[in-house]
Write an enzyme that holds these catalytic residues in place. Structure first.
Site, PDB file in Angstrom:
ATOM      1  N   SER A 169       0.985  -1.030  -0.056  1.00 57.76           N
ATOM      2  CA  SER A 169      -0.349  -0.061  -0.133  1.00 57.76           C
ATOM      3  C   SER A 169       0.747   1.478  -0.183  1.00 57.76           C
ATOM      4  O   SER A 169       1.538   1.452   0.914  1.00 57.76           O
ATOM      5  CB  SER A 169      -0.862  -0.074   1.039  1.00 57.76           C
ATOM      6  OG  SER A 169      -1.239   1.375   1.174  1.00 57.76           O
ATOM      7  N   LEU A 196      -3.485   2.031  -4.229  1.00 56.06           N
ATOM      8  CA  LEU A 196      -2.406   3.640  -4.081  1.00 56.06           C
ATOM      9  C   LEU A 196      -3.964   4.600  -3.706  1.00 56.06           C
ATOM     10  O   LEU A 196      -4.588   3.873  -3.685  1.00 56.06           O
ATOM     11  CB  LEU A 196      -2.788   3.750  -5.914  1.00 56.06           C
ATOM     12  CG  LEU A 196      -2.533   3.098  -6.921  1.00 56.06           C
ATOM     13  CD1 LEU A 196      -2.279   3.747  -8.199  1.00 56.06           C
ATOM     14  CD2 LEU A 196      -0.684   2.842  -6.754  1.00 56.06           C
ATOM     15  N   LYS A 197      -3.389   5.383  -2.626  1.00 58.20           N
ATOM     16  CA  LYS A 197      -4.445   5.758  -2.116  1.00 58.20           C
ATOM     17  C   LYS A 197      -4.861   7.053  -2.603  1.00 58.20           C
ATOM     18  O   LYS A 197      -3.947   8.019  -3.746  1.00 58.20           O
ATOM     19  CB  LYS A 197      -3.297   7.196  -0.698  1.00 58.20           C
ATOM     20  CG  LYS A 197      -2.926   5.587   0.254  1.00 58.20           C
ATOM     21  CD  LYS A 197      -4.221   4.842   1.050  1.00 58.20           C
ATOM     22  CE  LYS A 197      -3.441   4.436   2.196  1.00 58.20           C
ATOM     23  NZ  LYS A 197      -4.643   3.138   3.076  1.00 58.20           N
ATOM     24  N   ASN A 207      -9.550   5.917   2.175  1.00 61.52           N
ATOM     25  CA  ASN A 207     -10.156   6.330   3.181  1.00 61.52           C
ATOM     26  C   ASN A 207     -11.194   6.453   3.509  1.00 61.52           C
ATOM     27  O   ASN A 207     -11.222   7.384   4.634  1.00 61.52           O
ATOM     28  CB  ASN A 207      -9.103   6.220   3.840  1.00 61.52           C
ATOM     29  CG  ASN A 207      -7.406   5.153   3.928  1.00 61.52           C
ATOM     30  OD1 ASN A 207      -6.841   5.147   2.991  1.00 61.52           O
ATOM     31  ND2 ASN A 207      -8.107   4.593   4.664  1.00 61.52           N
ATOM     32  N   LYS A 217      -9.165  -7.041   9.236  1.00 58.58           N
ATOM     33  CA  LYS A 217      -8.162  -6.144  10.149  1.00 58.58           C
ATOM     34  C   LYS A 217      -8.230  -6.754  11.972  1.00 58.58           C
ATOM     35  O   LYS A 217      -9.460  -6.976  11.986  1.00 58.58           O
ATOM     36  CB  LYS A 217      -7.592  -4.584  10.467  1.00 58.58           C
ATOM     37  CG  LYS A 217      -6.811  -4.316   8.820  1.00 58.58           C
ATOM     38  CD  LYS A 217      -7.258  -2.576   9.098  1.00 58.58           C
ATOM     39  CE  LYS A 217      -6.897  -1.492   7.906  1.00 58.58           C
ATOM     40  NZ  LYS A 217      -7.334  -0.764   7.533  1.00 58.58           N
TER      41      LYS A 217
HETATM   42  O1  NPG Z   1       1.138  -1.965   4.675  1.00 63.07           O
HETATM   43  O2  NPG Z   1       0.620  -1.949   6.544  1.00 63.07           O
HETATM   44  C1  NPG Z   1       0.926  -1.737   6.082  1.00 63.07           C
HETATM   45  C2  NPG Z   1      -0.144  -0.446   5.070  1.00 63.07           C
HETATM   46  C3  NPG Z   1      -1.637  -0.397   4.418  1.00 63.07           C
HETATM   47  O3  NPG Z   1      -2.762   1.746   3.508  1.00 63.07           O
HETATM   48  C4  NPG Z   1      -2.978   0.512   4.982  1.00 63.07           C
HETATM   49  N1  NPG Z   1      -3.634   0.876   5.436  1.00 63.07           N
HETATM   50  O4  NPG Z   1      -5.664   1.568   5.166  1.00 63.07           O
HETATM   51  O5  NPG Z   1      -5.609   0.429   5.644  1.00 63.07           O
HETATM   52  C5  NPG Z   1      -5.605   1.324   5.731  1.00 63.07           C
HETATM   53  C6  NPG Z   1      -3.459   1.737   5.866  1.00 63.07           C
HETATM   54  C7  NPG Z   1      -3.640   2.579   6.987  1.00 63.07           C
HETATM   55  C8  NPG Z   1      -2.370   3.335   6.952  1.00 63.07           C
HETATM   56  C9  NPG Z   1      -4.674   2.722   7.837  1.00 63.07           C
HETATM   57  C10 NPG Z   1      -1.890   4.059   7.649  1.00 63.07           C
HETATM   58  C11 NPG Z   1      -3.913   4.010   8.871  1.00 63.07           C
HETATM   59  C12 NPG Z   1      -2.606   4.345   8.866  1.00 63.07           C
END
Ligand code: NPG
Length: 360
Positions: free
Chosen positions: A128, A155-156, A183, A255
């Site tokens: 990610s 990709l965010k 998100n 999760k």
């Molecule tokens: O590789 O652990 C990883 C990050 C994966 O994108 C990721 N996590 O929304 O799932 C999510 C996100 C996240 C990252 C959420 C940071 C909260 C904080």
């Protein structure tokens, strides 16, 4: 399970991230989390990592809430052998449940993966990537992780940084397995901006709308060919059932922290498999302690898509445990030792700890 529990230690740790991680709710430059160490009368110990982040952006839980929640409610109830009666606070509950399970499994010599029903010893890995200010930097990162064998790149996105960025990545990497994650940054009013993503060959669009908008996701899924994947929304098997019944997603990111622990994760798996909904294990930039539990979950039947289970080097210069490594084929070994199968390295842990509390 609590009969031979002597004490529980809480440790708040901080580790610098190798690269800042930007999502639609902010940027992290270091990983802060709470670790739970369950200590048995026999000297055995069990570890759990709480997925809550350093601020309440992803969910209402954060390191500042899980610390008193564990210290004042969950751990005292467990030490006294009674129910806590606490509503919500799944991430705090999950960390304690994993630590207690780890303690028991280490005593009996069984791995967490076997305990959960794993049927493989390696899992496919995705990565990610946070948002970057310059698209060239993003393209370089995508190329680097694809070259390293990763089986999916996520990709965010957020309003204003979406279709153009994704199109640029798609043009540079025509065949790459790509997905996007908002998100919860869009609303029913702004979600039309996502419709052109349908032409970009994505595996899925993750959590476009606010977590409590189940029917909004269902309407959007009707209007998009690309599968929607839910993350923040799915806090329990009951919510998963509602999402599946409404057609709010075709994929669920599970999760352990968000759903409150392994038992609820298995209940969601059962519902999803029965409904033909695909699953993968998400991540919250965990250290090796949390990653070990994530990888064990990723190895059980029903989890068919690559997870956010990246190698330690994607996050940290030096992980709290021996590093998790992604092989050239994009897979990672599932820890086979008792319990979560990894231990914190004492000198790395000592340097990372910023606060500790021993509860008896
Ligand atoms: O590789 O652990 C990883 C990050 C994966 O994108 C990721 N996590 O929304 O799932 C999510 C996100 C996240 C990252 C959420 C940071 C909260 C904080």
């Amino acid at each position: 399970m609590t009969s031979s529990l002597d004490a529980v230690e809480l440790l708040r740790v901080r580790l610098p991230l190798v690269r800042p991680f930007t999502t639609s709710f902010g940027t992290s430059t270091e990983k802060e989390c709470v670790l739970v160490r369950a200590v048995g009368g026999d000297g055995a110990e069990g570890w759990g990592e709480c997925t809550a982040m350093e601020r309440p952006g992803y969910s209402y839980e954060w390191t500042g809430s899980v610390w008193p929640m564990l210290r004042d409610h969950l751990v005292p109830a467990t030490l006294a052998g009674r129910e806590s009666g606490v509503r919500g606070h799944n991430m705090a509950k999950a960390a304690l449940e994993v630590a207690l399970t780890d303690l028991e499994l280490r005593r009996s010599g069984i791995s967490l993966a076997s305990h959960l029903g794993a049927d493989r010893d390696r899992v496919p890995c995705g990565v990610s990537l946070g948002m970057e200010d310059h698209v060239e930097d993003l393209l370089a990162l995508v190329g680097r992780f694809l070259d390293a064998g990763y089986r999916r790149v996520k990709l965010k996105i957020e309003p204003g940084r979406d279709v153009d960025v994704v199109r640029a990545v798609r043009e540079a990497f025509p065949d790459a397995p790509l997905s996007v994650d908002a998100n919860a940054a869009y609303t029913r009013e702004t979600a039309d901006a996502l419709l052109p993503l349908d032409g970009l060959g994505l595996e899925y669009v993750e959590q476009p709308l606010p977590e409590d908008d189940l029917s909004g996701h269902a309407h959007l899924q009707e209007r998009m060919r690309t599968a929607l994947c839910l993350d923040e929304t799915v806090t329990s098997s009951l919510v998963a059932r509602g999402a599946i019944e409404l057609g709010a997603c075709r994929i669920i990111n599970v999760k352990l922290g968000r759903v409150g622990g392994p038992a609820e994760a298995l209940a969601i798996r059962d519902l999803a498999v029965a409904a033909g909904v695909a699953l993968w294990v998400g991540g919250m930039l965990e250290t090796g302690i949390g990653r070990a539990a994530n990888v064990a979950l990723a190895a059980i039947p029903g989890f068919t898509l690559p997870g956010d289970t990246s190698g330690s080097d994607r996050y940290f210069e030096r992980d709290l445990t021996e590093p998790f490594v992604v092989a050239a084929d994009g897979t990672m070994a599932v820890p086979a030792g008792p319990g979560i199968g990894v231990d914190p390295i004492p000198e790395v842990l000592e340097k990372a700890v910023v606060e500790r509390a021993m509860l008896r």
